[in-house]
Design an enzyme around this catalytic site. Sequence first.
Site, mmCIF file in Angstrom:
data_model
loop_
_atom_site.group_PDB
_atom_site.id
_atom_site.type_symbol
_atom_site.label_atom_id
_atom_site.label_comp_id
_atom_site.label_asym_id
_atom_site.label_seq_id
_atom_site.Cartn_x
_atom_site.Cartn_y
_atom_site.Cartn_z
ATOM 1 N N GLU A 141 0.813 -1.221 0.000
ATOM 2 C CA GLU A 141 0.000 0.000 0.000
ATOM 3 C C GLU A 141 0.851 1.277 0.000
ATOM 4 O O GLU A 141 0.791 2.070 0.953
ATOM 5 C CB GLU A 141 -0.953 0.008 1.202
ATOM 6 C CG GLU A 141 -1.910 -1.160 1.244
ATOM 7 C CD GLU A 141 -2.837 -1.129 2.468
ATOM 8 O OE1 GLU A 141 -2.877 -0.122 3.181
ATOM 9 O OE2 GLU A 141 -3.523 -2.141 2.705
ATOM 10 N N GLU A 145 -4.887 -8.840 1.075
ATOM 11 C CA GLU A 145 -5.535 -8.537 2.365
ATOM 12 C C GLU A 145 -7.028 -8.323 2.144
ATOM 13 O O GLU A 145 -7.430 -7.611 1.221
ATOM 14 C CB GLU A 145 -5.004 -7.240 2.991
ATOM 15 C CG GLU A 145 -3.644 -7.327 3.596
ATOM 16 C CD GLU A 145 -3.189 -5.999 4.209
ATOM 17 O OE1 GLU A 145 -4.045 -5.197 4.634
ATOM 18 O OE2 GLU A 145 -1.981 -5.774 4.237
HETATM 19 O O1 IFM Z 1 -3.712 -3.418 9.436
HETATM 20 C C1 IFM Z 1 -3.733 -2.875 8.154
HETATM 21 C C2 IFM Z 1 -2.562 -3.366 7.338
HETATM 22 O O2 IFM Z 1 -1.359 -3.105 7.956
HETATM 23 C C3 IFM Z 1 -2.559 -2.689 5.984
HETATM 24 N N1 IFM Z 1 -3.822 -2.819 5.336
HETATM 25 C C4 IFM Z 1 -4.998 -2.485 6.099
HETATM 26 C C5 IFM Z 1 -4.990 -3.226 7.424
HETATM 27 C C6 IFM Z 1 -6.261 -2.889 8.222
HETATM 28 O O3 IFM Z 1 -6.308 -1.531 8.491
#
Ligand code: IFM
Length: 484
Positions: free
Chosen positions: A170, A363
């Site tokens: 990200e 994710e």
């Molecule tokens: O915890 C975070 C992760 O580190 C990066 N993506 C989003 C998740 C939830 O906020």
Amino acid sequence: MPVERPSAEFPSGFVWGAATASYQIEGGVAEDGRSPSCWDVFVGQPGTICHGDTGEVACDSYHRLDEDLELVARVGLGSYRFSVSWSRVLPDGVGGLNQKGMDYYRRLVDGLVALGAQPSLTLFHWDLPQVLQERGGWANRDCASWFADYAGALAGELGDRVTRWTTLNEPAVVAERGYRRGDHAPGVQDPEKAVAATHHLLLGHGLAVERLRQVLGTCSVGITLDPPYAVALDPEDEALANKISAALTDLYLLPLIGGAYPELDRPGLVPREPLVHAGDMATIQAPIDFLGVNYYDPVYIRRRREPLSWGEQPVDAFPEAVSAKPGDYPRTALGWVIDPGSFYGLLMTLSRRAPGLPLYVTENGCAFHDYAGPSGDVRDPERIEYLWQHLAAVKRAIDDGADVRGYFVWSLLDNFEWTDGYSQRFGLVYVDYPTQRRTMKASAQFYAEVIAANALPSGAPRRAVRTTTVGAAGPGPPAHSQAQ
Ligand code: IFM
């Protein structure tokens, strides 16, 4: 009316995983030669983190590796996505490796291989060594080369056993929240530094891809983005929402797959000369093997009308728009809207925008206020329902032609949720922080069954699902339909 969901079998070889990140789980921040990261410093500033929490101990995974590997085995994960703490393996940010720090990742990777779980390694999940932050961090062009050197060093140590390399997690969050808004480490609020960080992160990604291929020859390498998916709150704003989605997605995707930044007239958002040097765009466009996609919720857009209504927020770089949450969707504990139709829409959009590039959902998950019952068990029906709906969205996207190769739940463990500290629990596994006792939640059992069957079981959801209606052809405004 409950919606019957058919049994849905996933393609053979589909990768079932769960993800974590170094600063969020490891603890052991001053051990075996690790130097501070920018997050260690940021959390020490008053008012930055809920309850003043820090990652000093986190899930203590640095000392509980065997327990955590056992959890990987018990859930039956086909892959475990973790990140490496740069300052644990290179305490000076550059130069010689800290072998004690490396030992932790060697044991982790070897342990995963022994379990038959593919190691998916992320090089950078936000915890830049503070020594490099003090030299400007990602606002300094040199950071791109420091990152490539770090990638090369890790490839030399672990390369033969890592299945998939992800360069950055990200990058938009790092640039926007770390350097523009300043509510994440390093806490900088400077638009010029933010746009510089965007470019240097992407440049670092390209240099790291080249370096990994130099060191390893053949390897699977990609990057994880969190492409915003914008949905119009009112049908007449659909064109505006589509424009914002495309622009914000293109800012990171287009350089990677098209070798150029988007032609957007948004000064301070899109990197231009003199930041961009001759040859940079070719470096950034180094071929990748997959695109990692992180999805949680969409951005709901409406055209700005003065005065703003309650709950409406400006959208960075798009003064003509505001974002707001629709009132009638279910939410997670963080207030994030649960909208699996938008997840489907995002996967379809990306597969159209980047044809031929396999996608991994690196994710997806949700925070709820989980607690251990009197007998110690942790029941989290909301998470089971969330996973079910979102996996159904993945399956639907695959059926409609999206090349989605795998899915990683965020997260294996409850952990340090950045500015929200330990107040938010995303894990399949409950962590009792005072004792560090781990308990598999009901959702971990559910996920284990999905993995074992390579399919979603049939059944009925607890409640009807509200979701944005998205046809295979593209997004539409929220139609509040029952889907999946
Ligand atoms: O915890 C975070 C992760 O580190 C990066 N993506 C989003 C998740 C939830 O906020």
